[in-house]
Design a protein around this motif. Structure first.
Motif, mmCIF file in Angstrom:
data_model
loop_
_atom_site.group_PDB
_atom_site.id
_atom_site.type_symbol
_atom_site.label_atom_id
_atom_site.label_comp_id
_atom_site.label_asym_id
_atom_site.label_seq_id
_atom_site.Cartn_x
_atom_site.Cartn_y
_atom_site.Cartn_z
ATOM 1 N N GLU A 179 0.844 -1.198 0.000
ATOM 2 C CA GLU A 179 0.000 0.000 0.000
ATOM 3 C C GLU A 179 0.880 1.250 0.000
ATOM 4 O O GLU A 179 1.933 1.301 0.638
ATOM 5 C CB GLU A 179 -0.884 0.004 1.254
ATOM 6 C CG GLU A 179 -1.848 1.192 1.324
ATOM 7 C CD GLU A 179 -2.598 1.242 2.644
ATOM 8 O OE1 GLU A 179 -3.791 1.590 2.639
ATOM 9 O OE2 GLU A 179 -1.986 0.919 3.688
ATOM 10 N N GLY A 180 0.461 2.267 -0.722
ATOM 11 C CA GLY A 180 1.208 3.530 -0.753
ATOM 12 C C GLY A 180 1.936 3.702 -2.055
ATOM 13 O O GLY A 180 1.437 4.315 -2.998
ATOM 14 N N ASP A 181 3.147 3.126 -2.151
ATOM 15 C CA ASP A 181 3.931 3.264 -3.374
ATOM 16 C C ASP A 181 3.642 2.163 -4.387
ATOM 17 O O ASP A 181 4.204 2.153 -5.476
ATOM 18 C CB ASP A 181 5.424 3.290 -3.057
ATOM 19 C CG ASP A 181 5.931 1.979 -2.465
ATOM 20 O OD1 ASP A 181 5.098 1.100 -2.143
ATOM 21 O OD2 ASP A 181 7.158 1.835 -2.313
ATOM 22 N N LEU A 182 2.777 1.211 -4.033
ATOM 23 C CA LEU A 182 2.407 0.094 -4.904
ATOM 24 C C LEU A 182 3.632 -0.723 -5.314
ATOM 25 O O LEU A 182 3.750 -1.170 -6.455
ATOM 26 C CB LEU A 182 1.650 0.592 -6.141
ATOM 27 C CG LEU A 182 0.368 1.396 -5.872
ATOM 28 C CD1 LEU A 182 -0.339 1.713 -7.171
ATOM 29 C CD2 LEU A 182 -0.549 0.655 -4.922
ATOM 30 N N GLY A 183 4.537 -0.893 -4.357
ATOM 31 C CA GLY A 183 5.703 -1.744 -4.615
ATOM 32 C C GLY A 183 5.291 -3.191 -4.818
ATOM 33 O O GLY A 183 4.490 -3.736 -4.053
ATOM 34 N N PHE A 184 5.842 -3.822 -5.827
ATOM 35 C CA PHE A 184 5.553 -5.203 -6.199
ATOM 36 C C PHE A 184 6.556 -6.093 -5.467
ATOM 37 O O PHE A 184 7.754 -6.013 -5.701
ATOM 38 C CB PHE A 184 5.701 -5.334 -7.716
ATOM 39 C CG PHE A 184 5.188 -6.612 -8.313
ATOM 40 C CD1 PHE A 184 3.918 -6.679 -8.855
ATOM 41 C CD2 PHE A 184 5.994 -7.737 -8.375
ATOM 42 C CE1 PHE A 184 3.448 -7.853 -9.443
ATOM 43 C CE2 PHE A 184 5.542 -8.904 -8.951
ATOM 44 C CZ PHE A 184 4.267 -8.962 -9.484
ATOM 45 N N VAL A 185 6.071 -6.933 -4.555
ATOM 46 C CA VAL A 185 6.954 -7.680 -3.659
ATOM 47 C C VAL A 185 7.345 -9.014 -4.282
ATOM 48 O O VAL A 185 6.497 -9.738 -4.823
ATOM 49 C CB VAL A 185 6.281 -7.905 -2.296
ATOM 50 C CG1 VAL A 185 7.198 -8.679 -1.357
ATOM 51 C CG2 VAL A 185 5.916 -6.565 -1.676
ATOM 52 N N HIS A 186 8.621 -9.329 -4.171
ATOM 53 C CA HIS A 186 9.158 -10.559 -4.732
ATOM 54 C C HIS A 186 8.743 -11.766 -3.882
ATOM 55 O O HIS A 186 8.915 -11.764 -2.670
ATOM 56 C CB HIS A 186 10.676 -10.454 -4.775
ATOM 57 C CG HIS A 186 11.321 -11.384 -5.744
ATOM 58 N ND1 HIS A 186 11.128 -11.287 -7.096
ATOM 59 C CD2 HIS A 186 12.144 -12.427 -5.550
ATOM 60 C CE1 HIS A 186 11.834 -12.232 -7.694
ATOM 61 N NE2 HIS A 186 12.459 -12.945 -6.785
ATOM 62 N N VAL A 187 8.173 -12.808 -4.522
ATOM 63 C CA VAL A 187 7.672 -13.992 -3.824
ATOM 64 C C VAL A 187 8.193 -15.238 -4.535
ATOM 65 O O VAL A 187 8.233 -15.289 -5.760
ATOM 66 C CB VAL A 187 6.126 -14.007 -3.802
ATOM 67 C CG1 VAL A 187 5.613 -15.248 -3.093
ATOM 68 C CG2 VAL A 187 5.587 -12.758 -3.120
ATOM 69 N N HIS A 188 8.590 -16.242 -3.768
ATOM 70 C CA HIS A 188 9.084 -17.504 -4.329
ATOM 71 C C HIS A 188 8.087 -18.624 -4.044
ATOM 72 O O HIS A 188 7.765 -18.879 -2.893
ATOM 73 C CB HIS A 188 10.434 -17.885 -3.713
ATOM 74 C CG HIS A 188 11.474 -16.818 -3.827
ATOM 75 N ND1 HIS A 188 12.159 -16.568 -4.984
ATOM 76 C CD2 HIS A 188 11.929 -15.917 -2.927
ATOM 77 C CE1 HIS A 188 12.999 -15.569 -4.796
ATOM 78 N NE2 HIS A 188 12.881 -15.152 -3.553
ATOM 79 N N PRO A 189 7.602 -19.315 -5.068
ATOM 80 C CA PRO A 189 6.662 -20.424 -4.825
ATOM 81 C C PRO A 189 7.372 -21.759 -4.702
ATOM 82 O O PRO A 189 8.461 -21.956 -5.254
ATOM 83 C CB PRO A 189 5.805 -20.413 -6.098
ATOM 84 C CG PRO A 189 6.765 -19.965 -7.160
ATOM 85 C CD PRO A 189 7.730 -19.005 -6.497
ATOM 86 N N GLU A 190 6.776 -22.660 -3.974
ATOM 87 C CA GLU A 190 7.209 -24.053 -3.991
ATOM 88 C C GLU A 190 6.497 -24.740 -5.160
ATOM 89 O O GLU A 190 5.296 -24.532 -5.358
ATOM 90 C CB GLU A 190 6.846 -24.748 -2.684
ATOM 91 C CG GLU A 190 7.658 -24.292 -1.488
ATOM 92 C CD GLU A 190 9.036 -24.938 -1.427
ATOM 93 O OE1 GLU A 190 9.374 -25.687 -2.370
ATOM 94 O OE2 GLU A 190 9.758 -24.688 -0.456
ATOM 95 N N PRO A 191 7.201 -25.541 -5.938
ATOM 96 C CA PRO A 191 6.563 -26.145 -7.116
ATOM 97 C C PRO A 191 5.560 -27.240 -6.781
ATOM 98 O O PRO A 191 4.703 -27.562 -7.603
ATOM 99 C CB PRO A 191 7.748 -26.706 -7.903
ATOM 100 C CG PRO A 191 8.806 -26.942 -6.875
ATOM 101 C CD PRO A 191 8.629 -25.869 -5.850
ATOM 102 N N GLU A 192 5.651 -27.822 -5.583
ATOM 103 C CA GLU A 192 4.748 -28.906 -5.189
ATOM 104 C C GLU A 192 3.983 -28.513 -3.924
ATOM 105 O O GLU A 192 4.405 -27.617 -3.179
ATOM 106 C CB GLU A 192 5.541 -30.199 -4.934
ATOM 107 C CG GLU A 192 6.388 -30.667 -6.112
ATOM 108 C CD GLU A 192 5.548 -31.090 -7.300
ATOM 109 O OE1 GLU A 192 4.369 -31.436 -7.102
ATOM 110 O OE2 GLU A 192 6.069 -31.083 -8.433
#
Length: 632
Positions: free
Chosen positions: A579-592
């Motif tokens: 919220e605010g600057d609309l920064g896009f946060v880096h996220v790592h998914p697990e494939p399974e």
């Protein structure tokens, strides 16, 4: 007789010699990256399965962690079970860890054979399943040390101590400030899934390929040696071919063309190998051309050994004292450079420069030519990858998309507004430093580019996949029902000049004119309803620390979890916007799936409020669950 022949050849030969020497120097020197205070081993080990309840997790680092270091242990249900930490007694490491330090402008290796433990106490183990350990510290040189590891518990549940409650503390603000001040991603776990070692025996640079396994520690793989052998063989073959050159009388003559250029050189383009339209140098016999970076020329008049008219002899390459023309000298040097590059490329393949298992190599839509690209980087990371910076990230905060340009690439939309309720064809280009549209993209999460649309009030989320035309123009139908401001993110990866993958998220504003009342951000809640599905969220986002987040999807009124289908290479896709600057946060998914849940690794860049959008697929239909996250 032309009196300046010897004078014209010597500078050219000198320049070619410098070019060859530079190429050899560049190829021979792959600078390692500094990596200090890394995690070497742990007990339980990364990916291990234990049946007896451990009283603590021991993490052995190559140096003593900071006194205000931060550790968490998360149970399968998303709750914390850590109960404080303390220093342990150092012990010898079975396998030394090599780290690199920049000294006098050069990277120098140092080997560490002692592990310094941080002992994280476990209050209890409430359930069978995967337990996740996260850590954050600062090394003695100021480098951030953070990452994650996981182990599996298959024993019986153990009760919590009387009067104990799960910790809710956040990292020391001084620790977070130190990490941000240094502005680096740190060096966390290098684990790549269950059973992988927590840290490699050698810390390798991000720009260089990892060292492949071989009979000797840190030695190159057999393909690396094969690559250099090919390079040497090609160089020898080129030299032999030159020694067997035809007699001076049979030298190439140049056919008339629109322009003339002494010495057979051409202005280089991107990569140093493409020339402008003009003449094409070919040997006698079948036509031959080299690939990208190897001296390819566009179609035009040709230089041949047989058909050139005698009137063109003045434009022929002048002869050296030994009978070697400028053209032949250039071809020989170019061949040697190509051979070196080819050998280096094969060597990189043998040292881990290829695609990881399961990655899709592709030449993206639009008919782009050249070698295929693989999803070896970008936002598709191995399970448990620790936090790190991407080009364009806001310092160590990992909030991207706040800028329209980063690392020489710019998002250029054809339009910046559209009418409410109408479907418009949204078109844009990704323009590089050469002011040309990029056309070569890496497939990440099964797509070469992801377009995310979010209102400035964090409503109106859409996840779109545009198509690219051969000229690099992307397009996708876009409908925005409400008036107001929006942020559009282009999430993609390209290949950088050194051949490595360059992941970027660029953002641009978009307007829907009309009266607009911003929607209030919903209160934080751990449960969301999406049609016939209930989605529960587990985990605690933490500033600066990689925290596991779990999402469990069930059908309302039906027992057990929903039958999830793969979507974009995993069982879910998570987008988090600040919220605010609309920064896009880096996220790592697990494939399974992990214990029946969709698992992500999230690093909150700062305190504040965020909106999380979880995409999942059931029965061929993609749905989105939305959450508000409050990070203290």
């Amino acid at each position: 007789m032309r009196p300046h022949l010897a004078w014209s050849v010597r500078p050219l030969a000198g320049l070619l010699a410098v070019a060859l020497a530079s190429a050899v120097a560049v190829l021979a020197a792959a600078p390692p990256a500094a990596a200090h205070g890394t995690l070497a081993v742990s007990t339980p080990a990364e990916g291990a399965t234990v049946t007896e309840p451990p009283a603590a997790v021991e993490l052995y680092f190559t140096e003593k962690v900071a006194s205000n270091a931060y550790f968490t242990v998360t149970a399968p249900g998303g709750g914390r079970v850590d109960n404080g930490w303390s220093y342990g007694s150092p012990k010898p490491l079975e396998k030394p860890v090599r780290e690199y330090f920049l000294v006098g402008g050069k990277f120098e290796p140092r080997e560490y054979s002692t592990g310094f433990p941080a002992v994280v106490a476990l209050a209890h183990l409430p359930a069978v399943g995967q337990y996740s350990v996260s850590y954050l510290s600062v090394a003695s040189d100021g480098e951030a040390v953070r990452g994650t590891m996981s182990f599996r518990y298959e024993g019986g549940p153990t009760p919590a101590p009387r009067g104990w409650s799960p910790p809710t503390n956040q990292p020391d603000p001084a620790l977070v400030a130190a990490v941000e001040q240094h502005g680096t991603s740190g060096h966390g776990s290098t684990s790549s899934g269950a059973g992988a070692p927590v840290a490699a025996a050698t810390s390798v640079p991000p720009a260089a390929a990892p060292v492949a396994e071989s009979g000797e520690e840190g030695g190159p793989g057999w393909l690396a040696w094969t690559g250099w052998a090919v390079a040497i063989a090609a160089a020898v073959a080129g030299f032999v071919g030159w020694r067997r050159r035809p007699a001076p009388a049979a030298r190439a003559r140049t056919s008339a063309g629109p322009s003339r250029q002494r010495g057979g050189s051409r202005p280089g383009g991107k990569g140093g190998g493409r020339g402008t339209a003009g003449r094409k140098a070919t040997p006698a016999g079948p036509s031959a051309s080299s690939g990208k970076g190897g001296g390819a020329r566009k179609a035009g008049a040709e230089v041949t050994a047989e058909s050139a008219p005698a009137s063109a002899v003045d434009d022929a390459a002048p002869a050296t004292a030994g009978g070697l023309s400028n053209t032949r000298l250039a071809l020989l040097a170019g061949g040697l450079v190509v051979a070196l590059l080819a050998g280096f490329g094969l060597g990189r393949m043998g040292t881990g420069g290829g695609s990881p298992a399961g990655a899709t190599a592709t030449v993206p839509a639009g008919g782009a030519s050249g070698p295929a690209l693989s999803a070896g980087d970008g936002h598709q990371h191995p399970a448990g990858t620790g936090p790190h910076s991407h080009p364009g990230d806001a310092s160590a905060g990992q909030a991207t998309g706040t800028a329209v340009s980063a690392s020489g690439y710019t998002l250029q939309p054809a339009q910046r507004a559209q009418a409410a309720g109408a479907t418009a064809d949204y078109t844009f280009r990704i323009v590089g430093t050469d002011r040309r549209a990029a056309t070569r993209f890496v497939v990440v999460h099964e797509k070469p580019l992801h377009l995310i649309v979010v209102g400035r009030d964090l409503s109106g989320y859409q996840h779109l996949h545009p198509t690219m035309a051969p000229d690099g123009t992307w397009s996708v139908p876009l409908k925005l029902a409400r008036a107001g401001g929006y942020r559009i993110y282009a999430d993609f990866s390209v290949t950088s000049a050194d051949g490595s993958m360059l992941p970027l998220v660029l953002g641009v504003d978009h307007l829907v004119p009309g009266a607009h009342t911003p929607a209030a951000l919903p209160s934080a809640a751990a449960r969301a309803s999406v049609g016939p599905f209930a989605v529960s969220m587990e985990g605690t986002p933490t500033v600066g620390v990689t925290a596991p987040m779990f999402f469990r999807i069930s059908r309302t009124g039906a027992p057990g979890p929903a039958q999830l289908e793969r979507y974009l290479g995993a069982y879910g896709h998570l987008v988090v916007v600040r919220e605010g600057d609309l920064g896009f946060v880096h996220v790592h998914p697990e494939p399974e799936l992990v214990d029946g849940a969709v698992k992500f690794w999230l690093t909150a860049p700062s305190a504040g409020r965020y909106r999380a959008f979880l995409d999942f697929q059931v029965g061929g239909k993609v749905r989105t669950a939305e959450y508000t996250l409050d990070v203290p």
